[in-house]
Design a protein around this motif. Structure first.
Motif, mmCIF file in Angstrom:
data_model
loop_
_atom_site.group_PDB
_atom_site.id
_atom_site.type_symbol
_atom_site.label_atom_id
_atom_site.label_comp_id
_atom_site.label_asym_id
_atom_site.label_seq_id
_atom_site.Cartn_x
_atom_site.Cartn_y
_atom_site.Cartn_z
ATOM 1 N N SER A 116 0.829 -1.200 0.000
ATOM 2 C CA SER A 116 0.000 0.000 0.000
ATOM 3 C C SER A 116 0.866 1.254 0.000
ATOM 4 O O SER A 116 1.932 1.290 0.633
ATOM 5 C CB SER A 116 -0.925 0.009 1.221
ATOM 6 N N ARG A 117 0.373 2.265 -0.689
ATOM 7 C CA ARG A 117 1.079 3.543 -0.721
ATOM 8 C C ARG A 117 0.794 4.323 0.558
ATOM 9 O O ARG A 117 -0.338 4.390 1.031
ATOM 10 C CB ARG A 117 0.646 4.360 -1.934
ATOM 11 N N VAL A 118 1.847 4.930 1.107
ATOM 12 C CA VAL A 118 1.751 5.709 2.347
ATOM 13 C C VAL A 118 2.416 7.052 2.097
ATOM 14 O O VAL A 118 3.462 7.127 1.442
ATOM 15 C CB VAL A 118 2.429 4.977 3.518
ATOM 16 N N ARG A 119 1.817 8.106 2.621
ATOM 17 C CA ARG A 119 2.350 9.459 2.413
ATOM 18 C C ARG A 119 3.327 9.872 3.502
ATOM 19 O O ARG A 119 4.346 10.507 3.217
ATOM 20 C CB ARG A 119 1.199 10.469 2.338
ATOM 21 N N HIS A 120 3.010 9.537 4.739
ATOM 22 C CA HIS A 120 3.861 9.958 5.852
ATOM 23 C C HIS A 120 3.661 8.983 7.004
ATOM 24 O O HIS A 120 2.811 8.072 6.928
ATOM 25 C CB HIS A 120 3.535 11.391 6.285
ATOM 26 N N VAL A 121 4.409 9.168 8.078
ATOM 27 C CA VAL A 121 4.307 8.264 9.222
ATOM 28 C C VAL A 121 2.964 8.461 9.914
ATOM 29 O O VAL A 121 2.309 9.507 9.779
ATOM 30 C CB VAL A 121 5.465 8.509 10.214
ATOM 31 N N ARG A 122 2.541 7.445 10.664
ATOM 32 C CA ARG A 122 1.297 7.522 11.410
ATOM 33 C C ARG A 122 1.444 8.446 12.609
ATOM 34 O O ARG A 122 2.507 8.530 13.238
ATOM 35 C CB ARG A 122 0.880 6.128 11.872
ATOM 36 N N THR A 123 0.349 9.095 12.949
ATOM 37 C CA THR A 123 0.418 10.161 13.946
ATOM 38 C C THR A 123 0.802 9.653 15.326
ATOM 39 O O THR A 123 1.696 10.180 15.976
ATOM 40 C CB THR A 123 -0.949 10.875 14.027
#
Length: 549
Positions: A116-123
């Motif tokens: 899966s594509r991810v934009r940034h780290v999880r909050t």
């Protein structure tokens, strides 16, 4: 003699590739210190490509270098640094190494499933993972006795999912073996709770001693937080300076545009006569427009002049002297057309024709000079109740069409048609006057429907069409005919009455109808109401016969 065909060109000497490569290689050799300075000004992707080209450059990557590079990108990499700072500021996650930071700011796919594509780290966890891996991969779990463990779960260094009181399930490492994610996991909650309740330890000391986490005063936390804070403040300062420079540049460009426009207006003043010079060139500045290349900074109050000058107000550099001369001649031509046809004085209206007499009586006080005609062209379109009508085109475009239609009819000698174009061809109000009340509104609606029904479909209408429409409307109003809209309304009311009769019964509805009809007749005793009353009587007579059967 020499035969030219037998002559061969001299063989070229082959180039020495080894020498050229050595020359190029010697020209690009730089010391590592210089490369380190260069790396501080690269984007995240450029820094990643350069750092992972050899071990020596990979060893020179620092946290400060990666954080500054992330702010250069100013997109997902900056968002990653923001979320990491939220966790590292409370010392709740493992401090990532500079190389892991570099991989995080350049990441595109989940570091666990790689799908899966991810934009940034999880909050809340500081891990570059997708939603599917979080929900189905068992990263979060909920303690069975989480309410009694509130003292531990509410600690600032313990990350808990605020929606379901879930905690990081187990310690995890990335592909290089570096520990990632939250410091405290599910298996540590009970141990910390037992140590705290027995007063043998505190949460901070247990995390530092048993989980091998850095202390609050560790340089790793302080380095990232201080670098992030300083870089953020510097970037905000630079952004503010750039914004101020942009505003100053925009303001300067506006001043240049306004100076060119004012010069254009001064040149146009010399081409117009004195009585109309100030009127046609009256204008106002539009301050809220940011980009003068897209929106005009000056708007002329006369729509006809504003339409001609708008392209040159938006692009002042395109104005030429011969163009200004043509615009000045066009304005003079319109003024001379009004004076030559004697339109303002209304001398073309005779005193023998009733239609022209009504027009002369109404317009004699409205048109005193040429300026009053152009002011009438500025009036927006109104509906039959006197309110602004919703137009399919912009208001400026609508006024331009009205002015073109008006002057086109004057050039053809159709003066009555031109007079009607000032009011959108609607002269039905001359049959009613200025009376008020519901009866007056109904008569106005009927006159309007008769008028446009007699004129037919819109187009280039002539004076004869308006005279014929006047005659037809006068005759229909004298007979007391109902307009098409009123007939449709009567049919709708009849259908509603039919439903009421079926529901309440004929006798009760007849009593209600008689009372309403009496009030209606006393309020408005007109010929049209008498005809409507006869229609209702015939309708209820038919209803009575149908019910009786």
């Amino acid at each position: 003699t020499i035969n030219l065909l037998d002559c061969k060109p001299a063989a070229k000497k082959p180039r020495s590739k080894k020498r050229s490569l050595e020359a190029v290689g010697s020209s690009i050799q730089l010391p590592l210190d210089a490369l380190g300075l260069v790396m501080e000004f690269l984007s995240p992707r450029q820094l990643y490509n350069l750092a992972f080209s050899c071990k020596k450059l990979r060893a020179r990557v620092t946290t400060e270098m990666v954080v500054k590079s992330a702010f250069v990108d100013n997109c997902n990499a900056k968002k990653t640094m923001e979320y990491l700072h939220q966790l590292l500021s409370i010392k709740a996650m493992h401090v990532p190494s500079p190389l892991r930071l570099l991989r995080l700011v350049n990441g595109k796919r989940c570091e666990f499933c790689n799908k899966s594509r991810v934009r940034h780290v999880r909050t809340r966890i500081g891990v570059f993972t997708c939603k599917t891996c979080i929900e189905e991969g068992g990263m979060w779990t909920q303690p069975s006795n989480h309410t009694s463990r509130k003292a531990v779960l509410s600690h600032r260094r313990v990350i808990v999912n605020k929606y379901a009181a879930r905690i990081w399930a187990e310690p995890r490492t990335d592909a290089t073996g570096e520990r990632i994610g939250c410091l405290v996991t599910f298996q540590d909650v009970d141990r910390i709770f037992d140590r705290v309740t027995k007063r043998q330890d505190t949460v901070d000391s247990y995390i530092q001693q048993n989980l091998l986490a850095p202390s609050d005063t560790n340089e790793a936390f302080q380095e990232f937080n201080s670098v992030y804070t300083d870089t953020l403040a510097r970037s905000e300062k630079i952004a503010q300076e750039q914004k101020e420079q942009k505003i100053a540049k925009r303001k300067k460009r506006k001043q240049i545009y306004l100076a060119i426009i004012e010069k254009m207006i001064e040149d146009l003043k010399q081409l117009l006569d004195e009585p109309y010079r100030s009127f046609f060139l009256k204008r106002r500045k539009i301050e809220h427009h940011k980009d003068p290349t897209l929106y005009p900074l000056v708007q002329f109050e006369v729509a006809y002049v504003d339409t001609m000058l708008r392209p040159f107000v938006v692009s002042p550099s395109s104005i030429r002297k011969n163009t200004l001369v043509e615009i000045g001649h066009a304005i003079k031509k319109k003024i001379s057309l009004l004076t030559a046809t004697k339109f303002v004085s209304l001398e073309f209206l005779s005193d023998e024709d009733p239609f022209e007499m009504a027009l002369n009586t109404h317009f004699s006080a409205k048109f005193n000079d040429v300026k009053s005609v152009f002011k009438r062209l500025e009036v927006p379109k109104l509906n039959r109740r006197g309110f602004l009508e919703m137009l399919e085109v912009p208001e400026s475009r609508y006024k331009e069409r009205r002015a073109n239609k008006f002057f086109s009819r004057l050039e053809k000698g159709q003066l009555i048609s031109g007079l009607a174009s000032l009011y959108d061809d609607d002269l039905s109000w001359i049959f009613v006057g200025n009376t008020a009340g519901e009866a007056a509104w109904r008569r106005k609606d009927a006159a309007r429907d008769f008028w446009f029904g007699a004129l037919g479909v819109g187009g280039d209408r002539s004076d004869q069409q308006f005279r014929a429409a006047h005659a037809i409307t006068t005759a229909r109003l004298a007979r007391g005919d109902s307009s098409d809209q009123q007939i449709c309304a009567a049919q709708t009311m009849a259908a509603a009455r039919r439903i009421e009769v079926e529901q309440f019964g004929l006798a009760q509805m007849q009593q209600i109808r008689l009372a309403q009809a009496e009030q209606f007749r006393l309020a408005q005793p007109t010929e049209q109401n008498r005809r409507l009353q006869e229609q209702w009587d015939r309708h209820f007579a038919l209803q009575k016969d149908g019910v009786g059967k």
